[in-house]
Design a protein around this motif. Structure first.
Motif, short mmCIF file in Angstrom:
data_model
loop_
_atom_site.label_atom_id
_atom_site.label_comp_id
_atom_site.label_asym_id
_atom_site.label_seq_id
_atom_site.Cartn_x
_atom_site.Cartn_y
_atom_site.Cartn_z
N UNK A 253 155.56 32.73 35.81
CA UNK A 253 154.63 33.73 35.24
C UNK A 253 153.77 33.19 34.11
N UNK A 254 154.33 32.30 33.31
CA UNK A 254 153.54 31.72 32.21
C UNK A 254 152.40 30.88 32.77
N UNK A 255 152.69 30.09 33.78
CA UNK A 255 151.64 29.27 34.39
C UNK A 255 150.58 30.14 35.07
N UNK A 256 150.99 31.24 35.69
CA UNK A 256 150.02 32.14 36.32
C UNK A 256 149.12 32.78 35.27
N UNK A 257 149.68 33.15 34.12
CA UNK A 257 148.87 33.72 33.05
C UNK A 257 147.87 32.69 32.51
N UNK A 258 148.32 31.45 32.37
CA UNK A 258 147.41 30.39 31.91
C UNK A 258 146.29 30.16 32.92
N UNK A 259 146.65 30.15 34.20
CA UNK A 259 145.64 29.97 35.25
C UNK A 259 144.58 31.07 35.19
N UNK A 260 145.01 32.32 35.09
CA UNK A 260 144.06 33.43 35.05
C UNK A 260 143.19 33.37 33.80
N UNK A 261 143.80 33.05 32.64
CA UNK A 261 143.02 32.99 31.40
C UNK A 261 141.98 31.88 31.45
N UNK A 262 142.37 30.70 31.93
CA UNK A 262 141.42 29.60 32.02
C UNK A 262 140.35 29.90 33.06
N UNK A 263 140.74 30.58 34.16
CA UNK A 263 139.75 30.96 35.16
C UNK A 263 138.71 31.93 34.62
N UNK A 264 139.14 32.89 33.80
CA UNK A 264 138.19 33.82 33.18
C UNK A 264 137.24 33.07 32.26
N UNK A 265 137.77 32.11 31.50
CA UNK A 265 136.90 31.32 30.62
C UNK A 265 135.90 30.51 31.45
N UNK A 266 136.37 29.93 32.57
CA UNK A 266 135.45 29.20 33.44
C UNK A 266 134.38 30.10 34.02
N UNK A 267 134.75 31.32 34.42
CA UNK A 267 133.75 32.26 34.91
C UNK A 267 132.75 32.65 33.84
#
Length: 260
Positions: A156-170
């Protein structure tokens, strides 16, 4: 083995049922060993570092580029309908609901799952697990349980990091490259994303995927044939079975969560 011979078919079915029963017993035992794993938090902490920290780089890089591509594709699609202001909401919902948990689970299976299978399989091939049993040390309690719960925690921690970094990339692509208004990007995202129905469901998915991927990796390594070829086959089966299980469970969880 002849598939047209009823006795051979019956033997194959019995062997498969025995494997399923053994896997179910191992899964139940790992669940019951949660208090024992918490009594030695150092083992779980080391495995969380091994599984999570070493997977962090590929998770962040993948999330960044997924955010880039998602913003570009979403902009070209929304432009036809004249609603490019909703790009922030599109990126956030796509990452939180689907892409974040699923892609993280697939990357976790390829990076951490294979390492777990290879590690346990090499212990089996080197007779280290048998030596622990001879010394009255339970390998499931000492080796498998800390790794299992560490994978459940790290996913879950890695999934949260993935989503947060993806939002920043968007955001970088939408605001920096395309020229969408910064306030509109964040306000649409804030107004369209619900904490419980979107973020909460994504976290539930990531927890379920953590259970699935980690258990498949440990099971394949624990039951691998004690030969180099057996360990290699077990590693391959881990990636294939974990990926298929993640995609199948994603459909089931999506149908249950977002249709109620």
């Amino acid at each position: 083995m002849s598939w047209w011979n009823p006795s051979d078919v019956g033997y194959a079915v019995r062997c498969k049922l025995a494997d399923i029963g053994m896997g179910a017993r191992l899964f139940g035992r790992l669940l019951r060993l949660l208090p024992a794993a918490l009594q030695r938090p150092g083992l779980v902490r080391d495995q969380v570092h091994f599984l999570g920290n070493y997977s962090l780089a590929i998770i962040m890089v993948s999330g960044l580029f997924v955010g880039f591509v998602l913003a570009l594709q979403g902009y070209y699609t929304l432009q036809d309908f004249g609603s490019t202001e909703a790009l922030g909401q599109l990126v956030a919902l796509s990452l939180l609901r689907e892409l974040g948990p699923v892609i993280t689970a697939l990357l976790f299976a390829g990076r951490a799952g294979t390492s777990l299978t290879a590690e346990i399989g090499l212990m089996r091939a080197g007779e280290q697990l048998s030596a622990m049993e001879m010394m009255a040390v339970d390998p499931v309690r000492r080796i498998l349980a800390p790794r299992f719960w560490a994978g459940v925690i790290a996913m879950p921690v890695l999934a949260a990091v993935f989503s947060a970094v993806g939002v920043i990339g968007g955001w970088v692509v939408a605001v920096g490259m395309i020229g969408i208004d910064n306030g509109s990007f964040w306000s649409q995202m804030q107004g369209g994303v619900d904490v419980f129905s979107d973020v909460g469901n994504g976290m539930v998915k990531s927890v379920v995927f953590g259970f699935t991927v980690t258990f498949v990796a440990l099971l394949q390594g624990f039951t691998a044939r004690p030969t180099p070829e057996g360990v290699a086959r077990a590693t391959t089966r881990t990636v294939v079975m974990a990926s298929l299980a993640v995609l199948g469970l994603d459909f089931v969880l999506t149908a249950l969560m977002f249709s109620i």
